[in-house]
Design an enzyme around this catalytic site. Structure first.
Site, short mmCIF file in Angstrom:
data_model
loop_
_atom_site.label_atom_id
_atom_site.label_comp_id
_atom_site.label_asym_id
_atom_site.label_seq_id
_atom_site.Cartn_x
_atom_site.Cartn_y
_atom_site.Cartn_z
N CYS A 1 26.70 51.55 72.23
CA CYS A 1 25.90 50.68 71.36
C CYS A 1 25.59 49.43 72.17
O CYS A 1 26.51 48.71 72.59
CB CYS A 1 26.74 50.32 70.13
SG CYS A 1 25.96 49.12 69.04
N GLU B 1 18.42 55.85 60.72
CA GLU B 1 19.63 56.19 59.95
C GLU B 1 19.26 56.84 58.61
O GLU B 1 19.97 57.70 58.10
CB GLU B 1 20.49 54.94 59.70
CG GLU B 1 21.19 54.41 60.93
CD GLU B 1 22.39 55.25 61.38
OE1 GLU B 1 23.17 55.70 60.53
OE2 GLU B 1 22.52 55.47 62.61
N TYR C 1 24.05 47.16 62.96
CA TYR C 1 24.71 45.98 63.50
C TYR C 1 23.69 44.95 64.00
O TYR C 1 24.00 43.78 64.11
CB TYR C 1 25.59 46.37 64.71
CG TYR C 1 26.94 46.94 64.38
CD1 TYR C 1 27.26 47.47 63.14
CD2 TYR C 1 27.93 46.96 65.37
CE1 TYR C 1 28.51 48.00 62.88
CE2 TYR C 1 29.19 47.48 65.13
CZ TYR C 1 29.48 48.00 63.88
OH TYR C 1 30.73 48.51 63.66
N GLY C 2 22.50 45.44 64.33
CA GLY C 2 21.50 44.61 65.03
C GLY C 2 20.97 43.44 64.26
O GLY C 2 20.27 42.60 64.81
N CYS D 1 18.64 50.23 73.01
CA CYS D 1 19.39 50.53 71.79
C CYS D 1 19.54 52.04 71.81
O CYS D 1 18.56 52.76 72.05
CB CYS D 1 18.62 50.09 70.55
SG CYS D 1 19.28 50.78 69.02
N THR D 2 20.77 52.51 71.61
CA THR D 2 21.01 53.95 71.78
C THR D 2 20.35 54.80 70.70
O THR D 2 20.28 56.02 70.84
CB THR D 2 22.52 54.24 71.85
OG1 THR D 2 23.16 53.68 70.69
CG2 THR D 2 23.13 53.64 73.11
N HIS D 3 19.86 54.17 69.65
CA HIS D 3 19.09 54.92 68.66
C HIS D 3 17.69 55.27 69.19
O HIS D 3 17.09 56.26 68.77
CB HIS D 3 18.90 54.12 67.36
CG HIS D 3 20.09 54.11 66.45
ND1 HIS D 3 21.24 53.42 66.75
CD2 HIS D 3 20.30 54.69 65.23
CE1 HIS D 3 22.11 53.57 65.76
NE2 HIS D 3 21.56 54.33 64.82
N ASP E 1 29.56 54.05 68.11
CA ASP E 1 28.29 53.40 67.79
C ASP E 1 28.32 52.98 66.32
O ASP E 1 29.11 53.51 65.53
CB ASP E 1 27.09 54.34 68.04
CG ASP E 1 25.75 53.63 67.80
OD1 ASP E 1 25.64 52.42 68.13
OD2 ASP E 1 24.82 54.25 67.26
N SER E 2 27.41 52.09 65.97
CA SER E 2 27.30 51.68 64.56
C SER E 2 26.87 52.88 63.71
O SER E 2 27.13 52.91 62.52
CB SER E 2 26.26 50.57 64.44
OG SER E 2 25.01 51.05 64.89
N THR F 1 24.13 46.77 71.15
CA THR F 1 24.38 45.56 70.35
C THR F 1 25.84 45.13 70.50
O THR F 1 26.13 43.96 70.77
CB THR F 1 24.03 45.83 68.88
OG1 THR F 1 22.69 46.37 68.82
CG2 THR F 1 24.11 44.57 68.05
N1 DGL Z 1 22.74 51.98 68.63
C1 DGL Z 1 22.93 50.56 68.46
C2 DGL Z 1 22.50 49.85 69.74
O1 DGL Z 1 22.49 50.49 70.79
C3 DGL Z 1 22.27 50.21 67.20
C4 DGL Z 1 22.47 48.96 66.64
C5 DGL Z 1 22.37 48.74 65.18
O2 DGL Z 1 23.24 49.22 64.47
O3 DGL Z 1 21.48 47.98 64.82
O4 DGL Z 1 22.19 48.70 69.77
#
Ligand code: DGL
Length: 269
Positions: free
Chosen positions: A70, A162, A39-40, A194-196, A7-8, A72
Site C-alpha cells: 500500500c 472496492e 486509507y487515502g 497506488c496498488t489499486h 493493504d487497505s 499510502t
Molecule cells: N492500495 C492503497 C495504496 O497503494 C490504497 C489506498 C487507499 O486505501 O486509499 O495507496
C-alpha cells in the site's frame, strides 16, 4: 512459512499476484483492512494507527516479515513504524523503495550525489494522502537531478474499485489523466503510485497514450522481495497461506475473484 502482505483493501492483491508467481515456494498471508478502506483520504496519524494494528495482526499470524503493499501506508506510516514500533526480530518493508530504485537506476543504499537519469518528466498518480506526503518527490530528489514530477491525487478511484464499479473507476481515471495532462502535457512515464491502480492499467494507458511508459510496481516489488528473502531466509516466517479481511469475507472474496479471475477465499481477520 509465511510472509505478510498488507493493504487497505484489494489493491495489494496486484502485489500478491506478482510476488507469489515470483516466489512459488513461499506462503503468504494477505490482510485487507476492508472495513477501514480507503486509507487515502485519512490523515497521517489515522493511517499510522490502522497500519500498526494490521501489521500486528500479521505478526500474530506467524509472519516475521510484512510487506506494506500500500503506497499510502508506505508513504505516511512506514518510516515512523520502523523508527519507533517494529520489534527488532521483525521487518516491515514498503513498496516505494523498488520503484525509486528502478526510476533512478541505483540501489537504495547508494549515497553518492544525485545524478541525471533517463527520465525527465514523470507523472505520478496516487491517493490524496500519498500525494500530500510528497515522499516520492523527496526520495527522488535525494538521488536524481533534473526530474520533473507532476503528482495527481486521484480521489474516488479506490472507492470505485472496492465497490466493483469499473465504469465509474474508468471515468475517474480518464478525468484524473486529463487533469494531469493540463499540468504536464507530455509525460515520458507514469507511476501508478497506488496498488489499486494496476487493476485499471488499461484505462490509464489508453488515457495517457501508448508512448507513455507505465511502471509496473508489482514486478519491481516481487523482484526486490525475492532478493531480500535470498539475503534473509530466516525472515520467511511461520504459518500457512491465508486471506484475511476486516470486512465482509464473502463480499471481499467475490470482488477478489472478479479481479484476479480465480477463486480466493477470505476469512475474518
Ligand atoms: N492500495 C492503497 C495504496 O497503494 C490504497 C489506498 C487507499 O486505501 O486509499 O495507496
Amino acid at each position: 512459512m509465511a510472509v505478510g502482505i498488507f493493504d487497505s483493501g484489494l489493491g495489494g492483491l496486484t502485489i500478491w499476484d506478482a510476488v507469489q508467481k515470483r516466489l512459488p515456494d513461499h506462503e503468504f498471508v494477505y490482510l485487507a483492512d476492508s472495513a477501514n478502506a480507503p486509507y487515502g483520504v485519512r490523515d497521517a496519524d489515522d493511517i499510522y494507527n490502522l497500519t500498526v494494528a494490521a501489521t500486528q495482526r500479521l505478526f500474530d499470524a506467524g509472519c516475521d516479515l510484512v510487506v506494506l503493499a500500500c503506497n499510502t501506508a508506505s508513504a505516511a506510516a512506514l518510516r515512523r513504524m520502523q523508527e519507533s514500533w517494529v520489534p527488532s526480530d521483525k521487518r516491515v518493508l514498503g513498496v516505494f523503495v523498488p520503484l525509486i530504485e528502478a526510476l533512478t537506476e541505483r540501489q537504495w543504499g547508494d549515497n553518492s550525489p544525485p545524478r541525471e537519469v533517463s527520465v525527465t518528466e514523470v507523472a505520478l498518480f496516487a491517493t490524496p494522502a500519498t500525494v500530500a506526503t510528497r515522499a516520492f518527490q523527496r526520495e527522488l530528489a535525494f538521488r536524481a537531478i533534473g526530474v520533473d514530477v507532476e503528482a495527481q491525487a486521484c480521489g474516488g478511484v479506490v472507492d470505485a474499485i472496492e465497490d466493483g464499479d469499473f465504469i465509474l473507476a474508468e471515468a475517474l481515471v480518464k478525468s484524473h489523466v486529463d487533469a494531469l495532462k493540463r499540468k504536464m502535457p507530455h509525460p515520458q512515464c507514469a507511476i501508478l503510485g497506488c496498488t489499486h491502480y494496476p487493476l485499471m492499467h488499461d484505462a490509464f494507458q489508453d488515457a495517457l497514450g501508448a508512448d507513455v511508459r507505465v511502471f509496473s510496481q508489482a514486478e519491481l516489488v516481487a523482484e526486490s522481495l525475492a532478493d531480500y528473502l535470498n539475503r534473509h531466509p530466516d525472515k520467511a516466517g511461520q504459518g500457512s497461506a491465508a486471506f484475511l479481511t476486516t470486512g465482509d469475507p464473502k463480499k471481499v472474496s467475490d470482488r477478489a475473484t472478479q479481479f484476479l479471475r480465480r477463486r480466493l477465499e477470505f476469512q475474518s481477520a
